[in-house]
Write an enzyme that holds these catalytic residues in place. Structure first.
Site, PDB file in Angstrom:
ATOM      1  N   TYR A  38     -16.396  19.449 -15.119  1.00 15.42           N
ATOM      2  CA  TYR A  38     -16.834  18.232 -15.828  1.00 15.42           C
ATOM      3  C   TYR A  38     -16.575  18.195 -17.181  1.00 15.42           C
ATOM      4  O   TYR A  38     -16.968  19.106 -17.902  1.00 15.42           O
ATOM      5  CB  TYR A  38     -18.553  18.083 -15.786  1.00 15.42           C
ATOM      6  CG  TYR A  38     -19.039  16.970 -16.228  1.00 15.42           C
ATOM      7  CD1 TYR A  38     -18.788  15.678 -15.940  1.00 15.42           C
ATOM      8  CD2 TYR A  38     -20.186  17.063 -16.751  1.00 15.42           C
ATOM      9  CE1 TYR A  38     -19.284  14.653 -16.550  1.00 15.42           C
ATOM     10  CE2 TYR A  38     -20.822  16.166 -17.548  1.00 15.42           C
ATOM     11  CZ  TYR A  38     -20.582  14.769 -17.362  1.00 15.42           C
ATOM     12  OH  TYR A  38     -21.059  13.699 -17.593  1.00 15.42           O
ATOM     13  N   TYR A 202     -28.768  15.088  -8.061  1.00 12.32           N
ATOM     14  CA  TYR A 202     -28.587  15.954  -8.749  1.00 12.32           C
ATOM     15  C   TYR A 202     -29.578  15.830 -10.199  1.00 12.32           C
ATOM     16  O   TYR A 202     -30.550  16.717 -10.364  1.00 12.32           O
ATOM     17  CB  TYR A 202     -27.180  16.011  -9.438  1.00 12.32           C
ATOM     18  CG  TYR A 202     -27.055  17.092 -10.780  1.00 12.32           C
ATOM     19  CD1 TYR A 202     -26.616  18.248 -10.292  1.00 12.32           C
ATOM     20  CD2 TYR A 202     -27.010  16.424 -11.927  1.00 12.32           C
ATOM     21  CE1 TYR A 202     -26.471  19.205 -11.695  1.00 12.32           C
ATOM     22  CE2 TYR A 202     -27.017  17.396 -13.122  1.00 12.32           C
ATOM     23  CZ  TYR A 202     -26.771  18.673 -12.780  1.00 12.32           C
ATOM     24  OH  TYR A 202     -26.679  19.552 -13.784  1.00 12.32           O
ATOM     25  N   HIS A 203     -29.471  14.569 -10.782  1.00 16.76           N
ATOM     26  CA  HIS A 203     -30.335  14.488 -11.800  1.00 16.76           C
ATOM     27  C   HIS A 203     -31.991  14.318 -11.552  1.00 16.76           C
ATOM     28  O   HIS A 203     -32.551  14.398 -12.460  1.00 16.76           O
ATOM     29  CB  HIS A 203     -30.063  12.948 -12.527  1.00 16.76           C
ATOM     30  CG  HIS A 203     -28.490  13.197 -12.787  1.00 16.76           C
ATOM     31  ND1 HIS A 203     -27.502  12.841 -12.002  1.00 16.76           N
ATOM     32  CD2 HIS A 203     -27.819  13.569 -14.127  1.00 16.76           C
ATOM     33  CE1 HIS A 203     -26.491  12.888 -12.403  1.00 16.76           C
ATOM     34  NE2 HIS A 203     -26.513  13.303 -13.734  1.00 16.76           N
ATOM     35  N   LYS A 572     -37.614   9.716 -29.189  1.00  8.74           N
ATOM     36  CA  LYS A 572     -36.123  10.003 -28.710  1.00  8.74           C
ATOM     37  C   LYS A 572     -35.022   9.169 -29.312  1.00  8.74           C
ATOM     38  O   LYS A 572     -34.724   8.053 -28.907  1.00  8.74           O
ATOM     39  CB  LYS A 572     -35.861   9.521 -27.347  1.00  8.74           C
ATOM     40  CG  LYS A 572     -36.651  10.983 -26.320  1.00  8.74           C
ATOM     41  CD  LYS A 572     -35.864  12.023 -26.087  1.00  8.74           C
ATOM     42  CE  LYS A 572     -34.536  11.868 -25.539  1.00  8.74           C
ATOM     43  NZ  LYS A 572     -33.994  13.184 -25.428  1.00  8.74           N
ATOM     44  N   ASP A 576     -29.317   9.303 -26.265  1.00 11.49           N
ATOM     45  CA  ASP A 576     -29.694  10.441 -25.365  1.00 11.49           C
ATOM     46  C   ASP A 576     -30.610   9.984 -24.522  1.00 11.49           C
ATOM     47  O   ASP A 576     -31.800   9.752 -24.940  1.00 11.49           O
ATOM     48  CB  ASP A 576     -29.982  11.698 -26.305  1.00 11.49           C
ATOM     49  CG  ASP A 576     -30.606  12.664 -25.448  1.00 11.49           C
ATOM     50  OD1 ASP A 576     -30.309  12.895 -24.091  1.00 11.49           O
ATOM     51  OD2 ASP A 576     -31.309  13.393 -26.006  1.00 11.49           O
ATOM     52  N   HIS A 578     -31.757  11.669 -21.628  1.00 17.02           N
ATOM     53  CA  HIS A 578     -32.271  12.944 -21.061  1.00 17.02           C
ATOM     54  C   HIS A 578     -33.690  13.240 -21.479  1.00 17.02           C
ATOM     55  O   HIS A 578     -33.841  14.072 -22.683  1.00 17.02           O
ATOM     56  CB  HIS A 578     -31.407  14.081 -21.222  1.00 17.02           C
ATOM     57  CG  HIS A 578     -30.259  14.230 -20.268  1.00 17.02           C
ATOM     58  ND1 HIS A 578     -28.959  13.605 -20.604  1.00 17.02           N
ATOM     59  CD2 HIS A 578     -29.989  14.545 -18.883  1.00 17.02           C
ATOM     60  CE1 HIS A 578     -28.136  13.613 -19.718  1.00 17.02           C
ATOM     61  NE2 HIS A 578     -28.683  14.262 -18.660  1.00 17.02           N
TER      62      HIS A 578
END
Length: 700
Positions: A38, A202-203, A572, A576, A578
């Site tokens: 990646y 995955y996330h 935040k 971003d 996440h």
């Protein structure tokens, strides 16, 4: 009577040669999985050089990381892109940069995975146009149909998990599903080797999902997507099996590799059942569970980061050991991702891990190693039963979209993540080098922390802005305006949007212009945070519970001294998305007695300052994981000073190199937290200390 010699003694020399010779013939080996890294950073030209270098080292496919402005539909010159350009991936604001990205890499012979979601349709359109140009379509050496038929790869394009974990969504769920459905219909008819969507569990695991939740929520997402495609009427009943056959998955694999392997076998079983019974797919090949994987990044540690190598190897085993549930493509993180951006050497190390397993071991010479295993079959059955129950629960709510909009899924993930954090802090779950076996020799790998990671090019943002300016200066503005107007009109109907998107790409529109056009028609969306209803650590007993009780008392007492309950703003800034760390901080702060103000992701520094003023907070905490802290934190500091809030302390958490952390403190940041600071309750105590110092209170 003569005694007969032993049979071994009767062998001829020829016999002995045949029987005693070491066996040289080995079983035929299975074909290895596609090996990817990646990658993408700074500029298209720099990323292209990295791709070609990785391919020369034996990598067999590409996995493109785009920067956050590209992922969220902003051009580099947008105020929203400030500090984010080229940080977590490569900026691709227009067709010219896409050409640079794949220069000298023939796309008709490449297998490319693109981690792109809200703007997936746009990036696929530019990819297709570049492939046509490479093959000579404008000169008549090939037709668009011939080129499209050769393209192979994947667009991630799973927007539902973006609402839950990764945060690069743009449009509301209904319109996002429409874009996904249009892409699937287009690729099935025109790019048959392309995987138009990668359903991403995955996330979900990165956001705290248990194996059961990961199975259930990913499969509920797949059901929502397939139901949408079917309802759109763009694919005939005869071709629907092809749609199912092109659905791929992108999974996670944690260090509990036996359970992870069983999870993959459960995925295979559940997917076969769903596609057969719900959608009537009779061809076993079309029902095959096809998946790629990046092993777990959540478990990578900043403390003793060399331990991450063995974690990565064990996690890779979870998706390779079982032939019947083996990954089709694998990309491994680097050992130092908890420290910052990996260097090419670090990525090479991860690639070599794959190559040693695939080419030196005998793994690919055998049939499935676990067929008939009582232990494995029991664990798979347990996971299947749990996943089915959760799938039924979500479907009873109205499906995945309803469970997103109600906040149910997000709340469950935040609660599961909080439970994991509590287990680590209490010592119930051991993390080597973090909460046990912490004594260590100095590591030569991290002797110079600043040299142990790669630094994004500080000129990347300026170069990207210049690129957009030059691109716009040479294009046909009338042609662009016409293409974007036609895109907007098509978006108001049920027309498949892939063709007008291709037209806009060919005309020279930019990423930001494509997204802005659809924002005008579809609107934007803010997903639930999941914090308010999440179950935190209040009930966790033992030493960890006593520590939280003590901090809660300090929060109460300090609030009384200041005349009101302590208020913490968790912000935040930037693009971003996440948000896992910010959510866990917010939940633990709530459990510690703070009044918590958390408004979710993607806020500007100005919005954060406005919230600090409006809520009259005692402390502002920023979470930044994209590497843009040196641009965004000073902007918030300046804003607080201009608003007269010099006395409100600012703390920052994220993947922040030591040298950057020192600079931030020099600028006026009260405390900097990084992944090594895993104790959330301890952090809460630190926030109380910061507030007391800022208000001139004695040490309590």
């Amino acid at each position: 009577m003569t005694e007969k010699a032993p049979a071994s003694a009767e062998r001829t020399e020829s016999d002995r040669t045949q029987l005693d010779r070491p066996q040289l013939d080995r079983p035929q080996r299975d074909r290895p999985w596609v090996m990817r890294t990646y990658a993408g950073h700074s500029t298209a030209a720099a990323s292209n050089a990295l791709y070609r270098s990785n391919l020369a080292k034996g990598q067999t496919g590409l996995s493109v990381a785009f920067d956050l402005p590209t992922q969220t539909g902003y051009d580099p010159d947008s105020p929203m892109a400030r500090g984010e350009v080229g940080k977590v991936g490569v900026p691709v604001p227009h067709l010219g940069e896409m050409r640079k990205l794949f220069d000298s890499i023939p796309l008709t012979g490449m297998n490319t995975s693109m981690t792109i979601n809200a703007t997936a349709m746009w990036l696929l359109a530019m990819y297709q146009v570049v492939a046509e140009e490479q093959a000579g379509v404008p000169e008549g050496r090939a037709t668009p149909e011939e080129v499209a038929g050769q393209l192979a790869g994947t667009t991630q394009n799973d927007i539902i998990k973006e609402y839950l974990s990764r945060g690069t969504y743009v449009f509301p769920p209904e319109h996002s599903l429409r874009l996904i459905s249009d892409m699937i219909a287009y690729t099935v008819h025109h790019i048959p080797k392309w995987n138009p969507i990668n359903i991403c569990s995955y996330h979900l695991q990165e956001a705290g999902a248990t194996p059961t939740q990961e199975l259930a929520y990913a499969l509920c997402t797949a059901i929502a997507v397939l139901d949408q495609v079917k309802a759109s009427g763009q694919v005939s009943e005869e071709d629907f099996g092809k749609v199912v056959g092109r659905i791929s998955f992108f999974v996670n694999a944690g260090v509990r590799f036996v359970e992870e392997m069983c999870k993959m076998r459960a995925f295979v079983e559940l997917w076969d059942e769903i596609t057969r019974e719900r959608y009537g797919v009779t061809d076993p090949k079309m029902r095959r569970f096809r998946y790629g994987v990046q092993v777990n990044s959540l478990g990578l540690t900043e403390a003793q980061p060399e331990n991450n190598v063995q974690r990565i190897v064990l996690e890779m085993l979870g998706v390779t050991l079982s032939k019947d549930a083996r990954a089709r493509a694998i990309q491994l993180p680097a050992w130092n991702e908890a420290l910052g951006l990996p260097r090419p050497w670090d990525q090479q190390w991860s690639l070599r891990l794959q190559q040693v397993l695939a080419f030196e071991s005998d793994l690919l010479e055998h049939e499935d190693l676990f067929t008939g295993s009582v232990v494995v079959e029991a664990k798979v059955a347990e996971l299947v039963a749990g996943a089915k129950a959760e799938i039924d629960r979500v479907q009873a709510m109205g499906g995945a979209i309803a469970a997103v909009e109600s906040g149910y899924m997000k709340q469950e993930l935040v609660s599961a993540h909080a439970a994991r954090r509590a287990r680590i802090e209490s010592g119930e779950e051991i993390v080597v080098g973090v909460n046990k076996f912490e004594t260590t020799e100095p590591s030569p790998l991290t002797a110079d922390l600043d040299a142990a990671i790669q630094t994004a090019d500080p000129e990347a943002e300026r170069q990207a802005i210049t690129s957009v300016e030059e691109w716009k200066a040479q294009r046909d503005e009338e042609g662009v305006a016409r293409a974007l107007a036609e895109l907007a009109e098509a978006a108001k109907t049920d027309t498949n949007l892939m063709l007008p998107t291709l037209a806009a790409a060919r005309a020279g529109a930019t990423t930001g212009e494509w997204a802005a056009t659809l924002r005008e028609v579809f609107g934007e969306f803010r997903a639930p945070t999941g914090v308010s209803g999440a179950v935190g650590a209040v009930s966790h007993g033992g030493e960890a519970g006593a520590e939280l009780t003590a901090v809660r008392e300090r929060v109460r007492a300090t609030g009384e001294e200041l005349g009101s309950r302590l208020r913490l703003l968790v912000g935040k800034p930037g693009l971003d998305g996440h948000s896992n760390g910010a959510e866990q901080v917010a939940v633990r702060a709530r459990d510690a007695g703070f009044e918590v103000i958390y408004q979710g992701i993607r806020l500007t520094p100005e919005q954060i300052v406005s919230a600090a003023v409006a809520e009259d907070v005692h402390c502002v905490g920023l979470s930044i994981l994209s590497g843009s802290h040196m641009e965004l934190v000073p902007a918030v500091l300046d804003g607080l000073r201009e608003a007269g809030l010099d006395d409100v302390p600012l703390i920052v958490g994220g993947i922040i190199p030591d040298s950057d952390g020192r600079r931030l403190v020099e600028m006026g940041v009260a405390a900097v937290y990084t992944p090594k600071d895993f104790g959330l309750t301890e952090i809460m105590g630190g926030i109380v200390d910061v507030i007391r110092r800022a208000n001139g209170l004695d040490e309590d």
